[in-house]
Design a protein around this motif. Structure first.
Motif, short mmCIF file in Angstrom:
data_model
loop_
_atom_site.label_atom_id
_atom_site.label_comp_id
_atom_site.label_asym_id
_atom_site.label_seq_id
_atom_site.Cartn_x
_atom_site.Cartn_y
_atom_site.Cartn_z
N LEU A 1 0.82 -1.20 0.00
CA LEU A 1 0.00 0.00 0.00
C LEU A 1 0.86 1.25 0.00
CD1 LEU A 1 -2.47 -1.08 2.85
CD2 LEU A 1 -2.85 -1.29 0.37
N MET A 2 0.41 2.28 -0.72
CA MET A 2 1.07 3.58 -0.66
C MET A 2 0.23 4.46 0.26
SD MET A 2 2.06 6.31 -3.65
CE MET A 2 3.41 5.34 -4.28
N THR A 3 0.89 5.04 1.24
CA THR A 3 0.20 5.94 2.17
C THR A 3 0.69 7.37 1.93
OG1 THR A 3 1.83 5.56 3.92
CG2 THR A 3 -0.11 4.11 3.89
N PHE A 4 -0.09 8.33 2.40
CA PHE A 4 0.19 9.72 2.10
C PHE A 4 0.15 10.57 3.36
CE2 PHE A 4 -1.75 7.60 -1.48
CZ PHE A 4 -0.89 7.90 -2.51
N GLN A 5 0.88 11.68 3.30
CA GLN A 5 0.90 12.65 4.38
C GLN A 5 0.51 14.02 3.80
OE1 GLN A 5 3.82 10.57 3.87
NE2 GLN A 5 2.74 9.13 5.18
N LYS A 6 0.24 14.97 4.68
CA LYS A 6 -0.21 16.30 4.22
C LYS A 6 0.77 16.96 3.26
CE LYS A 6 -3.52 17.55 7.60
NZ LYS A 6 -4.58 18.48 7.61
N ASN A 7 2.07 16.73 3.43
CA ASN A 7 3.03 17.39 2.54
C ASN A 7 2.93 16.86 1.10
OD1 ASN A 7 4.21 14.93 3.10
ND2 ASN A 7 6.26 15.77 3.41
N ASP A 8 2.24 15.73 0.89
CA ASP A 8 2.02 15.21 -0.46
C ASP A 8 1.02 16.06 -1.24
OD1 ASP A 8 3.82 13.03 -0.22
OD2 ASP A 8 2.29 11.92 0.90
N LEU A 9 0.30 16.93 -0.54
CA LEU A 9 -0.65 17.83 -1.22
C LEU A 9 0.03 18.68 -2.28
CD1 LEU A 9 -2.97 18.96 1.71
CD2 LEU A 9 -3.67 17.76 -0.37
N LYS A 10 1.31 18.99 -2.09
CA LYS A 10 2.06 19.77 -3.08
C LYS A 10 2.10 19.04 -4.42
CE LYS A 10 5.10 21.69 0.43
NZ LYS A 10 6.44 21.61 0.98
N ILE A 11 2.38 17.74 -4.37
CA ILE A 11 2.44 16.93 -5.60
C ILE A 11 1.04 16.81 -6.20
CG2 ILE A 11 2.89 14.61 -6.50
CD1 ILE A 11 5.07 14.41 -4.28
N PHE A 12 0.03 16.62 -5.36
CA PHE A 12 -1.34 16.52 -5.85
C PHE A 12 -1.74 17.81 -6.58
CE2 PHE A 12 -2.70 13.61 -2.05
CZ PHE A 12 -1.81 12.63 -2.47
N LYS A 13 -1.44 18.95 -5.95
CA LYS A 13 -1.83 20.24 -6.54
C LYS A 13 -1.08 20.48 -7.85
CE LYS A 13 -2.67 25.02 -5.50
NZ LYS A 13 -3.01 25.96 -4.48
N SER A 14 0.20 20.17 -7.89
CA SER A 14 0.99 20.34 -9.10
C SER A 14 0.43 19.45 -10.23
CB SER A 14 2.45 19.99 -8.82
OG SER A 14 3.19 19.92 -10.00
N SER B 1 -5.17 8.78 -4.88
CA SER B 1 -4.23 9.30 -3.89
C SER B 1 -4.88 10.37 -3.01
CB SER B 1 -2.99 9.88 -4.59
OG SER B 1 -2.33 8.86 -5.32
N VAL B 2 -5.65 11.27 -3.64
CA VAL B 2 -6.37 12.30 -2.89
C VAL B 2 -7.33 11.64 -1.91
CG1 VAL B 2 -8.14 14.11 -3.14
CG2 VAL B 2 -6.11 14.13 -4.62
N PHE B 3 -8.07 10.64 -2.38
CA PHE B 3 -9.00 9.92 -1.51
C PHE B 3 -8.26 9.30 -0.33
CE2 PHE B 3 -10.79 5.96 -0.07
CZ PHE B 3 -12.07 6.33 0.28
N CYS B 4 -7.17 8.62 -0.61
CA CYS B 4 -6.43 7.91 0.45
C CYS B 4 -5.92 8.86 1.52
CB CYS B 4 -5.30 7.09 -0.14
SG CYS B 4 -5.89 5.60 -1.00
N LEU B 5 -5.43 10.02 1.11
CA LEU B 5 -4.97 11.00 2.10
C LEU B 5 -6.16 11.49 2.94
CD1 LEU B 5 -2.88 12.84 3.44
CD2 LEU B 5 -3.31 14.49 1.60
N ALA B 6 -7.25 11.85 2.28
CA ALA B 6 -8.42 12.39 2.98
C ALA B 6 -9.04 11.37 3.94
CB ALA B 6 -9.47 12.85 1.97
N MET B 7 -9.07 10.11 3.55
CA MET B 7 -9.77 9.09 4.32
C MET B 7 -8.84 8.16 5.09
SD MET B 7 -12.72 10.19 3.61
CE MET B 7 -13.70 8.98 4.44
N ASN B 8 -7.54 8.49 5.10
CA ASN B 8 -6.55 7.72 5.86
C ASN B 8 -6.53 6.24 5.46
OD1 ASN B 8 -4.45 7.49 7.68
ND2 ASN B 8 -5.81 6.98 9.37
N CYS B 9 -6.42 6.01 4.16
CA CYS B 9 -6.36 4.65 3.62
C CYS B 9 -5.05 4.48 2.86
CB CYS B 9 -7.52 4.42 2.64
SG CYS B 9 -9.14 4.47 3.40
N GLY B 10 -4.76 3.26 2.47
CA GLY B 10 -3.60 2.98 1.65
C GLY B 10 -4.03 2.66 0.23
#
Length: 188
Positions: A19-32, A63-72
């Motif tokens: 599973l790939m998990t995400f943290q808030k700092n990944d929002l930069k990549i999502f936004k880009s 990826s956006v969903f997984c960060l928001a909902m704390n999933c992998g």
């Protein structure tokens, strides 16, 4: 982003989900990535006279969903013979297989004939009729998704039983019709 292995026991067998998990700092990549998607659509529409926008990238919506909902986000599965990995994400706390559907247009979403999941969520990137980075996440009940009519005579499940890929527009046929409320609202 971080890749983790999650051990899951099912049918007297241990499966390892990568599973790939995400943290808030990944929002930069999502936004880009989102901005590149918007810019490419602008070029396609204005310069090349495209008749519709590109499908929203599943890698981004999942990826956006997984960060928001704390999933992998599911990358792969080891020792998974006989275990369907047709889902997109996994909630390790609740041990739920999750299917993620997304839209930034009013076009149909397709469903595989053998999709298996415990829960389905819809990520709406055109929720305010604009594509501005705002998104809403809706939980779609399995009974609603299974029984939605994809044509005059057949439901989604009826079509899947015929080994077809049913298509329909989730926003108009479920979210709007059932007046669903988002469980999460975010902005890139």
């Amino acid at each position: 982003m971080k890749i983790v292995n999650y051990k899951l026991k099912t049918n007297n067998k241990e499966i390892i989900l990568e599973l790939m998990t995400f943290q808030k700092n990944d929002l930069k990549i999502f936004k880009s990535t989102f901005n590149k998607y918007k810019n490419l659509n602008k070029i396609l529409k204005e310069k090349l006279k495209a008749t519709r926008i590109m499908n929203f990238p599943d890698a981004l919506s999942e990826s956006v969903f997984c960060l928001a909902m704390n999933c992998g986000k599911l990358l792969s599965a080891k020792n998974a013979s006989g275990y369907s990995t047709s889902f997109d994400a996994y909630d390790t706390k609740r041990e739920k297989r999750i299917q993620v559907k997304c839209s930034a247009s009013s076009g149909p979403t397709s469903f595989g004939p053998r999709s298996e999941y415990d829960e389905l969520y819809f990520v709406d990137f055109k929720s305010n009729r604009l594509i501005d980075g705002t998104y809403k996440i809706y939980k779609i009940e399995n009974e609603d998704i299974d029984n939605v009519k994809v044509n005059k005579n057949q439901s989604l499940v009826d079509q899947q039983k015929l080994d077809r890929r049913p298509r329909f527009e989730i926003r108009s046929q479920l979210v709007d019709k059932k007046k669903l409320k988002p469980i999460f609202i975010g902005k890139l």
